[in-house]
Design an enzyme around this catalytic site. Structure first.
Site, short mmCIF file in Angstrom:
data_model
loop_
_atom_site.label_atom_id
_atom_site.label_comp_id
_atom_site.label_asym_id
_atom_site.label_seq_id
_atom_site.Cartn_x
_atom_site.Cartn_y
_atom_site.Cartn_z
N SER A 78 -4.02 0.75 -4.83
CA SER A 78 -3.37 -0.43 -4.25
C SER A 78 -4.39 -1.52 -3.92
CB SER A 78 -2.56 -0.05 -3.01
OG SER A 78 -3.40 0.48 -2.00
N HIS A 90 0.84 -1.20 0.00
CA HIS A 90 0.00 0.00 0.00
C HIS A 90 0.88 1.26 0.00
CE1 HIS A 90 -2.96 3.04 0.94
NE2 HIS A 90 -2.13 3.45 1.87
N HIS A 128 1.40 4.96 -2.82
CA HIS A 128 1.72 6.38 -2.61
C HIS A 128 2.91 6.91 -3.38
CE1 HIS A 128 -1.04 7.43 0.71
NE2 HIS A 128 -0.87 6.20 1.17
N GLU A 175 -5.71 9.49 -0.40
CA GLU A 175 -6.07 8.07 -0.31
C GLU A 175 -7.15 7.64 -1.31
OE1 GLU A 175 -4.47 5.82 1.21
OE2 GLU A 175 -3.39 6.85 2.82
FE FE Z 1 -2.03 5.41 2.73
#
Ligand code: FE
Ligand code: PHE
Length: 297
Positions: free
Chosen positions: A194, A129, A134, A175
């Site tokens: 993700s 993740h 990111h 997010e």
């Molecule tokens: Fe995150």
């Protein structure tokens, strides 16, 4: 995402800034294979769905190289591109620590990877993740600046007791954000890209609302931490997101928000720019069935 309740002292073995060595040599073949499996699944489905900046980030950072990325190698590439680096932390870190790192263009990432039993759902962000989700956008100069500005804004929000409001901005952009690109909706939020299930749901399912980005409205809106989002906010560009958030002084906004009620995660209000009014069938079915869980990250 790494926002945790306050907890003043780093755990044993962590530095004063909460970082730990990644210990890349300590990963087992099974752990590297888990990364490869997750990577292959997302890399096959994201072209055409994720924003081009994300796909370019994967490419320039050579994230398709087999195995869990070595943070030192990754940081060297990222440093050349935008001055960011990736550092390992033992788990969730206190808010101020998280913001302080972002303000210094350091992204904190978990070093552990999920087990096969956690393929589609886990509670805490793992290295897949954090890094796959990111890091690619940190290679984009505008998004890189937004993340730093967010860290500075986070430190400031603590002085106003407004962390909960600012955290919603992170949630609904970094997010779970969607972006309009050449007239089409694309994914950019790390929690979406993700996640195999949410990548399809966020873009294609008729269930959730998709609303135009509105800073004040968004900071009033509750969110789901245990399931797919009920509402996604759509930005026009990273440049627009950066300019709007930089040019707005959040102090008077926090004061105003303190006097306004929160909005439910599935609310639609008068001034919303509604791109898709979701039927919320997914959320309703889940509530009816309750208990069981699967999602995110
Ligand atoms: Fe995150
Ligand atoms: N302009 C915000 C403030 O006054 C800071 C900020 C910038 C917050 C970018 C988030 C993102 O606090």
């Amino acid at each position: 995402m790494s926002i945790a309740p306050s907890n003043p002292l780093p755990p044993p073995g962590a530095a004063a800034d909460w970082t730990v060595p990644q210990n890349w040599r300590g990963y087992t073949p099974a752990e590297h294979a888990m990364w490869d499996r997750l990577f292959a699944r997302q890399a096959a489905m994201l072209p055409g769905r994720a924003t081009s900046a994300f796909l370019e980030g994967l490419d320039v950072l050579r994230l398709s190289k087999a195995g869990i990325p070595d943070f030192d190698e990754l940081s060297a590439r990222l440093m050349d591109l935008t001055g960011w680096s990736v550092v390992a932390v033992p788990g969730l870190v206190p808010d101020a620590v998280f913001f302080e790192h972002l303000a210094h263009r350091q992204f904190v990432a978990g070093r552990f990877i999920r087990t096969p039993a956690q393929l589609d759902y886990l509670q805490e962000p793992d290295v897949f993740h954090d890094v796959f989700g990111h890091v690619p956008l940190l290679a984009d100069p505008v998004f890189a600046d937004y993340m730093q500005a967010y860290g500075e804004g986070g430190l400031r929000s603590l002085q106003y007791g407004a962390l909960d409001k600012l955290a919603r901005l992170y949630w609904y952009t970094v997010e779970f954000g969607l972006i309009r690109e050449a007239g089409e909706l694309k994914l950019y939020g790390a929690g979406i890209v993700s996640s195999y299930g949410e990548s399809i749901f966020a873009l294609e399912d008729p269930s959730p609302h998709r609303l135009g980005f509105d800073l004040k409205r968004l900071m009033r809106t509750q969110y789901r931490i245990d399931d797919y989002q009920q509402t996604y906010f759509v930005i026009d560009s990273f440049d627009d997101l950066l300019q709007q958030t930089l040019q707005t002084d959040f102090a008077p906004l926090y004061a105003e928000l303190a006097g306004l009620s929160d909005l439910e995660a599935d609310a639609i209000v008068e001034d919303d720019v509604v791109l898709n009014r979701g039927a919320q069938a997914y959320a309703k079915a889940r509530r009816a069935g309750s208990s069981s869980s699967s999602t995110n990250r």
